[in-house]
Design a protein around this motif. Structure first.
Motif, PDB file in Angstrom:
ATOM      1  N   TRP A  81      98.614  47.523 121.864  1.00 56.26           N
ATOM      2  CA  TRP A  81      98.226  46.363 122.650  1.00 56.26           C
ATOM      3  C   TRP A  81      99.459  45.745 123.288  1.00 56.26           C
ATOM      4  N   SER A  82      99.234  44.867 124.270  1.00 56.13           N
ATOM      5  CA  SER A  82     100.329  44.165 124.936  1.00 56.13           C
ATOM      6  C   SER A  82     100.154  42.661 124.742  1.00 56.13           C
ATOM      7  N   THR A  92     109.253  36.744 114.295  1.00 63.05           N
ATOM      8  CA  THR A  92     108.075  36.958 115.139  1.00 63.05           C
ATOM      9  C   THR A  92     108.527  37.547 116.468  1.00 63.05           C
ATOM     10  N   THR A  93     107.990  38.707 116.816  1.00 65.20           N
ATOM     11  CA  THR A  93     108.366  39.389 118.052  1.00 65.20           C
ATOM     12  C   THR A  93     107.175  39.488 118.983  1.00 65.20           C
ATOM     13  N   GLN A  98     103.205  49.900 120.656  1.00 62.17           N
ATOM     14  CA  GLN A  98     102.809  51.259 121.012  1.00 62.17           C
ATOM     15  C   GLN A  98     102.429  52.023 119.742  1.00 62.17           C
ATOM     16  N   LEU A  99     101.142  52.265 119.571  1.00 65.10           N
ATOM     17  CA  LEU A  99     100.644  52.987 118.402  1.00 65.10           C
ATOM     18  C   LEU A  99     100.101  54.336 118.862  1.00 65.10           C
ATOM     19  N   ASN A 100     100.648  55.416 118.310  1.00 65.91           N
ATOM     20  CA  ASN A 100     100.206  56.762 118.673  1.00 65.91           C
ATOM     21  C   ASN A 100      99.523  57.427 117.478  1.00 65.91           C
ATOM     22  N   TYR A 101      98.353  57.994 117.731  1.00 63.68           N
ATOM     23  CA  TYR A 101      97.525  58.567 116.676  1.00 63.68           C
ATOM     24  C   TYR A 101      97.116  60.002 117.000  1.00 63.68           C
ATOM     25  N   ILE A 102      96.772  60.751 115.955  1.00 61.62           N
ATOM     26  CA  ILE A 102      95.943  61.938 116.083  1.00 61.62           C
ATOM     27  C   ILE A 102      94.536  61.508 115.676  1.00 61.62           C
ATOM     28  N   ALA A 136     109.958  46.169 123.158  1.00 64.47           N
ATOM     29  CA  ALA A 136     111.252  45.489 123.090  1.00 64.47           C
ATOM     30  C   ALA A 136     112.121  46.151 122.031  1.00 64.47           C
ATOM     31  N   ASN A 137     113.240  46.681 122.448  1.00 61.66           N
ATOM     32  CA  ASN A 137     114.237  47.283 121.554  1.00 61.66           C
ATOM     33  C   ASN A 137     113.766  48.569 120.864  1.00 61.66           C
ATOM     34  N   ASN A 138     112.590  49.042 121.219  1.00 64.76           N
ATOM     35  CA  ASN A 138     112.088  50.295 120.644  1.00 64.76           C
ATOM     36  C   ASN A 138     112.142  50.263 119.112  1.00 64.76           C
ATOM     37  N   PHE A 139     111.740  49.136 118.527  1.00 64.32           N
ATOM     38  CA  PHE A 139     111.841  48.921 117.097  1.00 64.32           C
ATOM     39  C   PHE A 139     110.707  49.642 116.364  1.00 64.32           C
ATOM     40  N   ASP A 140     111.062  50.387 115.316  1.00 63.63           N
ATOM     41  CA  ASP A 140     110.074  51.130 114.539  1.00 63.63           C
ATOM     42  C   ASP A 140     109.334  50.174 113.597  1.00 63.63           C
TER      43      ASP A 140
END
Length: 202
Positions: A81-82, A92-93, A98-102, A136-140
């Motif tokens: 979601w955005s 709080t960010t 970005q959630l990727n699933y099979i 933002a920041n490509n945080f895992d």
């Protein structure tokens, strides 16, 4: 990508094995589509905008009659979601997630119309989380999400012949999650997805 394709083929093979002994025609397919994904938070979407993503995958559709079949898909599904946030500890960010699933839907498929070109399918799906990151920041943030999502899938589409034993399809599909996907915020997060797909059956 090679590992992803191998995973999709393996999941599809496992899904079709359950009904491969039944007499009847099996139609295979490959497709790609545009996902419009969001999440429902505590039964509202106040903490969520729509994220555009991709889905790509394989399918097997086993016919029991002219009107009914069992359809299994194996998809790489970009969800998330955005314009949202997670509160993790004291931080709080606000960022797209970005959630990727099979994703594996198993659906009853009803074929209708004069030539049986139209179809409507419905049934459960299960998704396994591959990755979860912030824009933002490509945080895992995968540790803050549950590994498995589940819910109900629905689709309607039309297919027409383009060659001998080959059909082109256009499809609108949706998913509604019934499982909580996150452990953050002390809130209930559930996936919601609409998709426009095209592809080939053979």
């Amino acid at each position: 990508m090679k590992r992803l394709l191998i995973t999709l083929v393996a999941v599809l093979a496992a899904g079709t094995a359950a009904f491969s002994q039944t007499k009847g025609q099996t139609e295979f397919g490959v497709g790609v589509g545009l996902n419009l994904a969001t999440v429902v938070v505590d039964e509202t979407n106040q903490n969520a905008g729509t994220r555009a993503g991709l889905n790509v995958g394989l399918s097997a559709d086993h016919y029991f009659s002219d009107s009914w079949s069992l359809k299994v898909k194996a998809l790489f599904d970009q969800k998330g979601w955005s314009k949202g946030y997670l509160t993790i500890g004291t931080s709080t960010t606000y960022t797209p997630y970005q959630l990727n699933y099979i994703t594996v839907p198993v659906m009853a498929n009803w074929h209708f119309g004069r030539t049986k070109g139209w179809y409507l399918n419905f049934g459960p799906y299960v998704s396994v989380l591959v990755s979860a990151k912030t824009t933002a920041n490509n945080f895992d943030v995968k540790p803050f999400f549950n590994d498995v999502d589940a819910g109900l899938a629905l689709g309607i589409g039309y297919k027409f012949p383009v060659a001998d034993k080959t059909k082109f399809f256009v499809e609108f599909a949706g998913q509604g999650g019934i499982a909580d996907i996150s452990t953050a915020n002390n809130a209930v997060y559930r996936n919601s997805l609409s998709a426009f797909n095209i592809g080939l059956n053979f």
